[in-house]
Each structure stands twice: as C-alpha cells, then as structure tokens.
Design an enzyme around this catalytic site. Structure first.
Site, PDB file in Angstrom:
ATOM      1  N   LEU A  14       0.829  -1.218   0.000  1.00 53.51           N
ATOM      2  CA  LEU A  14       0.000   0.000   0.000  1.00 53.51           C
ATOM      3  C   LEU A  14       0.857   1.259   0.000  1.00 53.51           C
ATOM      4  O   LEU A  14       0.399   2.325  -0.392  1.00 53.51           O
ATOM      5  CB  LEU A  14      -0.904   0.020   1.238  1.00 53.51           C
ATOM      6  N   GLY A  15       2.067   1.124   0.474  1.00 51.21           N
ATOM      7  CA  GLY A  15       2.935   2.299   0.516  1.00 51.21           C
ATOM      8  C   GLY A  15       4.196   2.012   1.297  1.00 51.21           C
ATOM      9  O   GLY A  15       4.359   0.945   1.889  1.00 51.21           O
ATOM     10  N   ARG A  16       5.066   2.982   1.250  1.00 54.92           N
ATOM     11  CA  ARG A  16       6.344   2.889   1.946  1.00 54.92           C
ATOM     12  C   ARG A  16       6.464   4.025   2.922  1.00 54.92           C
ATOM     13  O   ARG A  16       6.149   5.160   2.578  1.00 54.92           O
ATOM     14  CB  ARG A  16       7.461   3.111   0.928  1.00 54.92           C
ATOM     15  N   GLY A  17       6.930   3.727   4.100  1.00 55.78           N
ATOM     16  CA  GLY A  17       7.180   4.801   5.061  1.00 55.78           C
ATOM     17  C   GLY A  17       8.664   4.892   5.322  1.00 55.78           C
ATOM     18  O   GLY A  17       9.455   4.217   4.662  1.00 55.78           O
ATOM     19  N   LYS A  18       9.026   5.718   6.283  1.00 60.71           N
ATOM     20  CA  LYS A  18      10.436   5.935   6.602  1.00 60.71           C
ATOM     21  C   LYS A  18      11.067   4.653   7.155  1.00 60.71           C
ATOM     22  O   LYS A  18      12.231   4.368   6.910  1.00 60.71           O
ATOM     23  CB  LYS A  18      10.510   7.054   7.644  1.00 60.71           C
ATOM     24  N   GLY A  29       9.684   1.368   7.026  1.00 60.90           N
ATOM     25  CA  GLY A  29       9.267   0.064   6.504  1.00 60.90           C
ATOM     26  C   GLY A  29       8.154   0.191   5.489  1.00 60.90           C
ATOM     27  O   GLY A  29       7.938   1.268   4.931  1.00 60.90           O
ATOM     28  N   HIS A  30       7.447  -0.932   5.289  1.00 62.09           N
ATOM     29  CA  HIS A  30       6.442  -0.981   4.227  1.00 62.09           C
ATOM     30  C   HIS A  30       5.082  -1.302   4.813  1.00 62.09           C
ATOM     31  O   HIS A  30       4.972  -1.902   5.877  1.00 62.09           O
ATOM     32  CB  HIS A  30       6.816  -2.061   3.217  1.00 62.09           C
ATOM     33  N   LYS A  73       1.583  -2.952   8.786  1.00 61.30           N
ATOM     34  CA  LYS A  73       2.762  -2.088   8.678  1.00 61.30           C
ATOM     35  C   LYS A  73       3.963  -2.832   9.222  1.00 61.30           C
ATOM     36  O   LYS A  73       3.936  -3.289  10.374  1.00 61.30           O
ATOM     37  CB  LYS A  73       2.508  -0.811   9.476  1.00 61.30           C
ATOM     38  N   ASP A  84       0.523  16.691  16.087  1.00 64.70           N
ATOM     39  CA  ASP A  84       1.130  16.600  14.744  1.00 64.70           C
ATOM     40  C   ASP A  84       0.059  16.414  13.667  1.00 64.70           C
ATOM     41  O   ASP A  84       0.191  15.570  12.795  1.00 64.70           O
ATOM     42  CB  ASP A  84       2.133  15.439  14.723  1.00 64.70           C
TER      43      ASP A  84
HETATM   44  P1  AMP Z   1       3.579   5.304   6.730  1.00 64.37           P
HETATM   45  O1  AMP Z   1       4.735   4.412   7.039  1.00 64.37           O
HETATM   46  O2  AMP Z   1       2.563   5.317   7.825  1.00 64.37           O
HETATM   47  O3  AMP Z   1       3.998   6.661   6.279  1.00 64.37           O
HETATM   48  O4  AMP Z   1       2.807   4.613   5.505  1.00 64.37           O
HETATM   49  C1  AMP Z   1       3.336   4.610   4.200  1.00 64.37           C
HETATM   50  C2  AMP Z   1       2.209   4.682   3.199  1.00 64.37           C
HETATM   51  O5  AMP Z   1       1.415   3.492   3.254  1.00 64.37           O
HETATM   52  C3  AMP Z   1       1.219   5.810   3.438  1.00 64.37           C
HETATM   53  O6  AMP Z   1       1.671   6.980   2.867  1.00 64.37           O
HETATM   54  C4  AMP Z   1      -0.050   5.276   2.804  1.00 64.37           C
HETATM   55  O7  AMP Z   1      -0.046   5.498   1.422  1.00 64.37           O
HETATM   56  C5  AMP Z   1       0.038   3.785   3.044  1.00 64.37           C
HETATM   57  N1  AMP Z   1      -0.694   3.402   4.259  1.00 64.37           N
HETATM   58  C6  AMP Z   1      -0.237   3.396   5.518  1.00 64.37           C
HETATM   59  N2  AMP Z   1      -1.150   2.975   6.381  1.00 64.37           N
HETATM   60  C7  AMP Z   1      -2.247   2.687   5.663  1.00 64.37           C
HETATM   61  C8  AMP Z   1      -3.573   2.210   5.985  1.00 64.37           C
HETATM   62  N3  AMP Z   1      -3.906   1.960   7.241  1.00 64.37           N
HETATM   63  N4  AMP Z   1      -4.456   2.023   4.979  1.00 64.37           N
HETATM   64  C9  AMP Z   1      -4.107   2.303   3.702  1.00 64.37           C
HETATM   65  N5  AMP Z   1      -2.887   2.770   3.335  1.00 64.37           N
HETATM   66  C10 AMP Z   1      -1.961   2.962   4.290  1.00 64.37           C
END
Ligand code: AMP
Length: 292
Positions: A35-39, A41-42, A58, A152
């Site tokens: 669904l996405g990548r954060g700082k 992990g994934h 996550k 925040d």
């Molecule tokens: P984060 O590590 O929380 O920044 O998450 C990275 C990316 O994953 C986010 O920018 C979203 O695009 C996606 N994402 C995170 N959490 C969720 C969630 N609960 N439902 C859908 N997408 C998510």
C-alpha cells in the site's frame, strides 16, 4: 500494559473472552499488495485468515527504529492508538514482532492519503474543507477527553476511509498528559494551579494545527509558508496571517481560521465552539463524509 495484540481485529477487547486471547504472528495473515512505503518500513494490504478481516499491515525494521532512536516513540504510539475508538481515528488492532521486524495491525483506509488528494485537487471547496475540519474537531475532542494530545495534525498524517471519511493515522508525536503529569510529580494532588493549567492548555496546540490545516484545505498551501525556515518561524511568531484573493473563500471561513490561529493559546476558539461556528454549521456534512 493492556496490549491490543491479544485481541482480534474484528472485536473490541471487551468482546474477546480469556480463552480466545492469543498472540498474533505472520501466519495469521494472507499478505496482499503493497500500500505504501514509510520511513521505517512498508505497508501491505492483508487479510486475517480466521475472520477474513481486511487490514493494513505495517512492517517496521527494528534496526532502523534503533538507528533513529524512535523505539520509545513507537511504543507510545502503539499504546495510545490501540486504546482509541473513534470513527475518525485509524484503529490500531494490535502488534507482534519477530527477530528483525515489528508488525502493526492497522485499520485499512481504502482511499489512501489525504495529502495526495489535496495535491490532485490543489485545494478543497468549502463544503469539503468544513466537513473534514468538523470531523477532525470531533476526533480531537474525543482524544482530549482521554487526555491525549495529538501535536502533529497535518495532511500527511490523514488517511481516507472507504466512505470518504477522514482518519487520523499517525500518533507518533502524541502524548498522554495524564501519564506525563504522574511521571512529573508522582501525584496530581501537589501540582500548583499554573502547572495544572499549562498541562491542560497543551491541548490547544491541536486547535492551532487544525487552523493551519483548515487554511491549507482552502488555499492549498499552509498559512506561514516561506522559502527559509527562519522566515516561517518569524511569520508564525508574528501570526502573520494573510488571506489571498484566490481561491475565493467566504468571510465566515476566514473568520474561523482567524479564531483558531491566535497566539495566546487560551484565546483560541475551543473545539466544541469550532463545531458551532456558522461556517461549519452551514458547510459541513453532518455525516462527516464528503461525497465525491
Ligand atoms: P507510513 O509508514 O505510515 O507513512 O505509511 C506509508 C504509506 O502506506 C502511506 O503513505 C499510505 O499510502 C500507506 N498506508 C499506511 N497505512 C495505511 C492504511 N492503514 N491504509 C491504507 N494505506 C496505508
């Protein structure tokens, strides 16, 4: 600590009997698309096998958390978020870990990041902005009632659910004021009025952030933006608030922003009054959902 990882995603902890309680592990989930990548992990779409419940998983790498010294922050985030139950706050159902990773079991927000939606639209119309501001005000009233200050609130920390409802997603900087009070002084009873007051007034930081967010929804840029950090800092300190002529925003909308962005925190419009402000009453959809 009452850990949410011992509960099932589809149930509240009160509904789970002692015999049902279990610890999660990766085998409990079918893993789907990223669904996405954060700082750190994934994030993956996942399905809990027993209940078929769809969640967002996550995955955080312990090594990166250690390196950035954010383990403490993560622990606090998990503890706070797992205890909150509000339609506009992303549920954290639980967590588990193995040698290398920490896994957070999160509510799935089907429509993704609000930030991207704002970039796509450039700015929101007044009905949409007011609907979002009202739902955030309600979520923050709920948090403050539980002595949780978010600290925040910004578009990057907001996700959108399947119905179009906003979800506050990131509690990394939040604090539990009650805990803080206890750790500061051992007991509340000996705190002088000015300290009780200052702790209570901390919640007003979220009113300020909501004012900034309301401005950004309506104009597409935050109010004190400047090329240099030092200029942004100066503009914030002076509350150098200017309303561009375009996009056109009603005087009522500008009035609400001006009442939230007040330097003296005790003079900021309280959140329950935000909900009663004419701009919110006239524009916000009571369902909290902005239908596209
Ligand atoms: P984060 O590590 O929380 O920044 O998450 C990275 C990316 O994953 C986010 O920018 C979203 O695009 C996606 N994402 C995170 N959490 C969720 C969630 N609960 N439902 C859908 N997408 C998510």
């Amino acid at each position: 600590m009452a850990i949410a990882s011992e509960t099932h995603p589809e149930k509240d902890s009160a509904e789970v009997t002692a015999t049902e309680k279990k610890r999660w592990n990766l085998n409990d989930f079918d893993i789907g698309k990223p669904l996405g990548r954060g700082k750190f992990g994934h994030v993956y779409l996942a399905r809990e096998k027993r209940s078929n419940h769809i969640v967002a998983l996550k995955v955080l790498f312990k090594s990166q958390l250690k390196q950035s010294q954010v383990e403490h922050q993560l622990r606090r985030e998990v503890e706070i978020q797992s205890h909150l139950r509000n339609p506009n706050i992303l549920r954290l159902y639980g967590y588990f870990y193995d040698q290398k990773r920490v896994y957070l079991i999160l509510e799935y927000a089907a429509k993704g990041e609000l930030y991207k939606e704002l970039q796509r639209c450039k700015y929101f119309n007044e009905k949409r902005a007011a609907t979002y501001v009202a739902s955030l005000a309600r979520a923050l009233i709920y948090c403050h009632g539980k002595h949780v200050i978010h600290r925040d609130i910004k578009p990057e920390n907001l996700l959108v659910g399947a119905q179009g409802e906003l979800k506050i997603a990131d509690f990394g900087w939040s604090v539990h004021t009650f805990n803080r009070r206890r750790t500061m002084c051992g007991t509340l009873d000996y705190l002088p009025p000015e300290m009780v007051e200052s702790v209570e007034h901390d919640a007003t930081v979220d009113i300020w952030s909501l004012g900034v967010l309301c401005y950004e929804f309506l104009y597409g840029v935050p109010p004190f933006e400047a090329k240099e950090h030092s200029d942004t800092y100066r503009r914030i300190m002076l509350v150098d608030l200017k309303f561009p002529s375009k996009p056109v925003v009603s005087s009522s909308g500008k009035d609400l922003i001006s009442q939230m962005l007040v330097k003296d925190s005790s003079e900021r419009l309280p959140l329950h009054k935000v909900l009663e402000h004419p701009w919110i009453v006239q524009n916000a959809d009571p369902s909290g959902i902005y239908k596209l």
